[in-house]
Design a protein around this motif. Structure first.
Motif, mmCIF file in Angstrom:
data_model
loop_
_atom_site.group_PDB
_atom_site.id
_atom_site.type_symbol
_atom_site.label_atom_id
_atom_site.label_comp_id
_atom_site.label_asym_id
_atom_site.label_seq_id
_atom_site.Cartn_x
_atom_site.Cartn_y
_atom_site.Cartn_z
ATOM 1 N N TYR A 81 0.813 -1.213 0.000
ATOM 2 C CA TYR A 81 0.000 0.000 0.000
ATOM 3 C C TYR A 81 0.849 1.266 0.000
ATOM 4 O O TYR A 81 0.316 2.361 -0.053
ATOM 5 C CB TYR A 81 -0.911 0.016 1.232
ATOM 6 C CG TYR A 81 -1.936 -1.081 1.212
ATOM 7 C CD1 TYR A 81 -3.125 -0.925 0.536
ATOM 8 C CD2 TYR A 81 -1.690 -2.280 1.865
ATOM 9 C CE1 TYR A 81 -4.069 -1.939 0.509
ATOM 10 C CE2 TYR A 81 -2.632 -3.302 1.840
ATOM 11 C CZ TYR A 81 -3.809 -3.127 1.160
ATOM 12 O OH TYR A 81 -4.744 -4.125 1.125
ATOM 13 N N GLY A 82 2.161 1.103 0.102
ATOM 14 C CA GLY A 82 3.069 2.244 0.152
ATOM 15 C C GLY A 82 4.488 1.787 -0.141
ATOM 16 O O GLY A 82 4.724 0.634 -0.499
ATOM 17 N N ASP A 83 5.434 2.678 0.035
ATOM 18 C CA ASP A 83 6.837 2.394 -0.255
ATOM 19 C C ASP A 83 7.348 1.202 0.540
ATOM 20 O O ASP A 83 7.075 1.075 1.738
ATOM 21 C CB ASP A 83 7.716 3.600 0.090
ATOM 22 C CG ASP A 83 7.437 4.807 -0.785
ATOM 23 O OD1 ASP A 83 6.910 4.625 -1.905
ATOM 24 O OD2 ASP A 83 7.761 5.923 -0.366
ATOM 25 N N ALA A 84 8.110 0.335 -0.128
ATOM 26 C CA ALA A 84 8.742 -0.804 0.534
ATOM 27 C C ALA A 84 9.959 -1.237 -0.273
ATOM 28 O O ALA A 84 10.012 -1.045 -1.487
ATOM 29 C CB ALA A 84 7.775 -1.968 0.688
ATOM 30 N N VAL A 85 10.916 -1.824 0.443
ATOM 31 C CA VAL A 85 12.093 -2.408 -0.185
ATOM 32 C C VAL A 85 12.100 -3.887 0.192
ATOM 33 O O VAL A 85 12.010 -4.235 1.366
ATOM 34 C CB VAL A 85 13.399 -1.733 0.282
ATOM 35 C CG1 VAL A 85 14.604 -2.397 -0.345
ATOM 36 C CG2 VAL A 85 13.367 -0.248 -0.027
ATOM 37 N N LEU A 86 12.182 -4.756 -0.830
ATOM 38 C CA LEU A 86 12.123 -6.205 -0.637
ATOM 39 C C LEU A 86 13.348 -6.859 -1.251
ATOM 40 O O LEU A 86 13.912 -6.359 -2.228
ATOM 41 C CB LEU A 86 10.862 -6.777 -1.289
ATOM 42 C CG LEU A 86 9.544 -6.151 -0.877
ATOM 43 C CD1 LEU A 86 8.414 -6.704 -1.737
ATOM 44 C CD2 LEU A 86 9.267 -6.393 0.581
ATOM 45 N N ASP A 87 13.718 -8.003 -0.695
ATOM 46 C CA ASP A 87 14.841 -8.773 -1.218
ATOM 47 C C ASP A 87 14.377 -10.213 -1.361
ATOM 48 O O ASP A 87 13.937 -10.831 -0.384
ATOM 49 C CB ASP A 87 16.032 -8.675 -0.257
ATOM 50 C CG ASP A 87 17.324 -9.116 -0.883
ATOM 51 O OD1 ASP A 87 17.403 -9.206 -2.136
ATOM 52 O OD2 ASP A 87 18.282 -9.355 -0.134
ATOM 53 N N GLU A 88 14.425 -10.738 -2.575
ATOM 54 C CA GLU A 88 13.984 -12.109 -2.817
ATOM 55 C C GLU A 88 14.926 -13.081 -2.114
ATOM 56 O O GLU A 88 16.140 -12.943 -2.186
ATOM 57 C CB GLU A 88 13.930 -12.401 -4.325
ATOM 58 C CG GLU A 88 13.249 -13.687 -4.663
ATOM 59 C CD GLU A 88 13.005 -13.875 -6.160
ATOM 60 O OE1 GLU A 88 12.265 -14.794 -6.496
ATOM 61 O OE2 GLU A 88 13.560 -13.105 -6.959
ATOM 62 N N VAL A 89 14.366 -14.071 -1.432
ATOM 63 C CA VAL A 89 15.158 -15.016 -0.651
ATOM 64 C C VAL A 89 15.648 -16.180 -1.509
ATOM 65 O O VAL A 89 16.780 -16.615 -1.395
ATOM 66 C CB VAL A 89 14.346 -15.532 0.558
ATOM 67 C CG1 VAL A 89 15.102 -16.611 1.301
ATOM 68 C CG2 VAL A 89 14.004 -14.373 1.478
ATOM 69 N N ASN A 90 14.811 -16.723 -2.364
ATOM 70 C CA ASN A 90 15.174 -17.907 -3.170
ATOM 71 C C ASN A 90 15.873 -17.528 -4.442
ATOM 72 O O ASN A 90 15.607 -16.689 -5.151
ATOM 73 C CB ASN A 90 13.931 -18.739 -3.488
ATOM 74 C CG ASN A 90 13.347 -19.339 -2.228
ATOM 75 O OD1 ASN A 90 14.087 -19.850 -1.398
ATOM 76 N ND2 ASN A 90 12.050 -19.274 -2.073
#
Length: 90
Positions: A81-90
């Motif tokens: 719903y807003g800003d986010a930073v994600l890092d794929e694990v697999n």
């Protein structure tokens, strides 16, 4: 305009009100899309408050895997719903 940033893929996606992370299938690897396999696991680097709450399916799978970090999410069960930073694990 909110932005999702994906560290592993070095990608940035702008969106309007919200976005289901399943729409990011050109960036995130998906398997079952039902919260049972864990292939789409991502780690929240920042912006956890801008993601939907963890589902019971996520809780069950992460319990089974012995993963207790609140920063872990299944992309197939998540909406931003807003800003986010994600890092794929697999």
């Amino acid at each position: 305009m909110p932005t999702l940033r994906f560290l592993s893929a070095d990608e940035k996606v702008d969106f309007d009100d919200y976005v289901d992370l399943t729409e990011m299938d050109d960036i995130i690897t998906f398997g079952c899309r039902s919260g049972r396999c864990g292939i789409c696991a991502v780690r929240i680097v920042s912006g956890a408050e801008n993601l939907s709450p963890r589902t019971s399916r996520e809780e069950s799978l992460f319990d089974l895997l012995g993963e207790d970090s609140p920063t872990m999410r299944l992309a197939c069960q998540s909406r931003a719903y807003g800003d986010a930073v994600l890092d794929e694990v697999n």
